[in-house]
Design a protein around this motif. Structure first.
Motif, PDB file in Angstrom:
ATOM      1  N   ARG A   2      73.562 -22.724  85.513  1.00  0.00           N
ATOM      2  CA  ARG A   2      73.445 -23.857  84.612  1.00  0.00           C
ATOM      3  C   ARG A   2      73.105 -23.434  83.184  1.00  0.00           C
ATOM      4  NH1 ARG A   2      68.889 -28.462  85.498  1.00  0.00           N
ATOM      5  NH2 ARG A   2      67.584 -26.772  84.719  1.00  0.00           N
ATOM      6  N   ASN A   3      72.275 -22.402  83.033  1.00  0.00           N
ATOM      7  CA  ASN A   3      71.796 -22.043  81.709  1.00  0.00           C
ATOM      8  C   ASN A   3      72.671 -21.026  80.983  1.00  0.00           C
ATOM      9  OD1 ASN A   3      69.550 -23.754  81.788  1.00  0.00           O
ATOM     10  ND2 ASN A   3      68.343 -22.254  82.930  1.00  0.00           N
ATOM     11  N   ASP A   4      73.729 -20.531  81.634  1.00  0.00           N
ATOM     12  CA  ASP A   4      74.523 -19.502  80.971  1.00  0.00           C
ATOM     13  C   ASP A   4      75.375 -20.053  79.843  1.00  0.00           C
ATOM     14  OD1 ASP A   4      76.523 -20.810  82.350  1.00  0.00           O
ATOM     15  OD2 ASP A   4      77.356 -19.021  83.273  1.00  0.00           O
ATOM     16  N   VAL A   5      75.386 -21.370  79.666  1.00  0.00           N
ATOM     17  CA  VAL A   5      76.139 -21.960  78.563  1.00  0.00           C
ATOM     18  C   VAL A   5      75.410 -21.801  77.234  1.00  0.00           C
ATOM     19  CG1 VAL A   5      75.167 -24.300  78.705  1.00  0.00           C
ATOM     20  CG2 VAL A   5      77.508 -23.979  77.908  1.00  0.00           C
ATOM     21  N   TRP A   6      74.092 -21.643  77.264  1.00  0.00           N
ATOM     22  CA  TRP A   6      73.332 -21.664  76.017  1.00  0.00           C
ATOM     23  C   TRP A   6      73.683 -20.539  75.047  1.00  0.00           C
ATOM     24  CZ3 TRP A   6      71.851 -26.060  74.600  1.00  0.00           C
ATOM     25  CH2 TRP A   6      71.347 -26.993  75.513  1.00  0.00           C
ATOM     26  N   PRO A   7      73.903 -19.301  75.494  1.00  0.00           N
ATOM     27  CA  PRO A   7      74.328 -18.287  74.520  1.00  0.00           C
ATOM     28  C   PRO A   7      75.622 -18.660  73.797  1.00  0.00           C
ATOM     29  CG  PRO A   7      73.565 -17.237  76.528  1.00  0.00           C
ATOM     30  CD  PRO A   7      73.640 -18.709  76.814  1.00  0.00           C
ATOM     31  N   LEU A   8      76.545 -19.299  74.499  1.00  0.00           N
ATOM     32  CA  LEU A   8      77.788 -19.734  73.869  1.00  0.00           C
ATOM     33  C   LEU A   8      77.513 -20.845  72.858  1.00  0.00           C
ATOM     34  CD1 LEU A   8      80.069 -19.858  77.058  1.00  0.00           C
ATOM     35  CD2 LEU A   8      80.060 -18.090  75.279  1.00  0.00           C
ATOM     36  N   VAL A   9      76.666 -21.774  73.225  1.00  0.00           N
ATOM     37  CA  VAL A   9      76.302 -22.871  72.318  1.00  0.00           C
ATOM     38  C   VAL A   9      75.628 -22.326  71.066  1.00  0.00           C
ATOM     39  CG1 VAL A   9      74.802 -24.892  72.050  1.00  0.00           C
ATOM     40  CG2 VAL A   9      76.132 -24.587  74.158  1.00  0.00           C
ATOM     41  N   HIS A  10      74.683 -21.435  71.256  1.00  0.00           N
ATOM     42  CA  HIS A  10      73.950 -20.889  70.114  1.00  0.00           C
ATOM     43  C   HIS A  10      74.875 -20.094  69.193  1.00  0.00           C
ATOM     44  CE1 HIS A  10      70.027 -21.121  72.666  1.00  0.00           C
ATOM     45  NE2 HIS A  10      70.391 -22.289  72.169  1.00  0.00           N
ATOM     46  N   ALA A  11      75.835 -19.390  69.765  1.00  0.00           N
ATOM     47  CA  ALA A  11      76.788 -18.645  68.948  1.00  0.00           C
ATOM     48  C   ALA A  11      77.627 -19.578  68.090  1.00  0.00           C
ATOM     49  CB  ALA A  11      77.685 -17.789  69.837  1.00  0.00           C
ATOM     50  N   GLU A  12      78.021 -20.724  68.653  1.00  0.00           N
ATOM     51  CA  GLU A  12      78.816 -21.685  67.880  1.00  0.00           C
ATOM     52  C   GLU A  12      77.992 -22.330  66.777  1.00  0.00           C
ATOM     53  OE1 GLU A  12      82.000 -21.829  67.915  1.00  0.00           O
ATOM     54  OE2 GLU A  12      81.855 -20.280  69.448  1.00  0.00           O
ATOM     55  N   ARG A  13      76.739 -22.621  67.064  1.00  0.00           N
ATOM     56  CA  ARG A  13      75.880 -23.178  66.015  1.00  0.00           C
ATOM     57  C   ARG A  13      75.707 -22.188  64.876  1.00  0.00           C
ATOM     58  NH1 ARG A  13      71.196 -25.685  70.013  1.00  0.00           N
ATOM     59  NH2 ARG A  13      72.384 -27.502  70.742  1.00  0.00           N
ATOM     60  N   ALA A  14      75.499 -20.927  65.211  1.00  0.00           N
ATOM     61  CA  ALA A  14      75.318 -19.900  64.183  1.00  0.00           C
ATOM     62  C   ALA A  14      76.590 -19.739  63.344  1.00  0.00           C
ATOM     63  CB  ALA A  14      74.939 -18.575  64.832  1.00  0.00           C
TER      64      ALA A  14
END
Length: 211
Positions: A2-14
């Motif tokens: 469930r939590n493996d999406v967060w690195p992808l999300v954070h990369a897009e925000r950056a």
């Protein structure tokens, strides 16, 4: 997981923050692909959704009388700074948060990619998105019903075939093109239709631009 999406999300925000840092004040007032919202409004929306929690979302919906558009508008007003630089700083401050409203975690990635294009395309900016981020978003949208912001009903009538990745979804008249364009089209962004080919394109054209 469930939590493996967060690195992808954070990369897009950056990546979005990097692009926004180069804009002048006039560019922040450019209409985004979300009808009625400028780039500044949409960045404020990204701040608001990054700050969202399950309880906060429920309370906000109650305050908005369970009107989703009203809830979005209230969130934009709350998160938008007095100047673009202030709003951008707010986005920096929430860029690594891992809170979310009561929805599947993959919705966070879909919003970052699709809204990233809602901002970039009117400004003439381009991004080479990680393939994993685009395909994961595309698969999520394809299996999610329209009532929850997805496109399962549309995809059931066509076959999506990415020309730049190993992905085929659905069954029906073919729609082929870049995976990002397929994602945008099934998410209601008509601007991507010109990048697609095949007899199923007319089915996707029935989707309207949306948030």
């Amino acid at each position: 997981m469930r939590n493996d999406v967060w690195p992808l999300v954070h990369a897009e925000r950056a990546a979005l923050i990097d692009d926004l840092e180069r804009l002048d004040t006039a560019q922040w007032e450019t209409p985004s692909l979300c009808e009625g919202w400028t780039v500044h409004d949409l960045v404020a929306h990204r701040v608001d959704t990054a700050m969202a929690t399950r309880l906060g979302f429920v309370l906000d919906m109650a305050r908005a009388r369970f009107d989703f558009d009203r809830q979005n508008a209230l969130g934009v007003a709350r998160a938008r700074g007095a100047t673009p630089r202030e709003t951008l700083q707010r986005l920096r401050e929430v860029a690594t948060r891992t809170t979310a409203p009561p929805a599947p975690r993959d919705t966070r990635l879909v919003e970052e990619v699709v809204h990233g294009e809602d901002i970039r395309r009117p400004l003439g900016l381009t991004r080479e998105y990680p393939v994993q981020a685009v395909l994961r978003s595309l698969r999520y949208q394809a299996r999610t019903t329209a009532s929850f912001g997805g496109a399962r009903e549309v995809v059931a009538r066509v076959r999506l075939a990415a020309t730049d990745a190993d992905l085929e979804l659905g069954d029906g008249p073919e729609v082929s093109g870049p995976a990002l364009a397929l994602l945008l089209a099934i998410s209601g962004r008509r601007v991507a239709l010109d990048e697609l080919d095949g007899p199923g394109v007319d089915c996707l054209a029935q989707r309207r631009d949306g948030r």
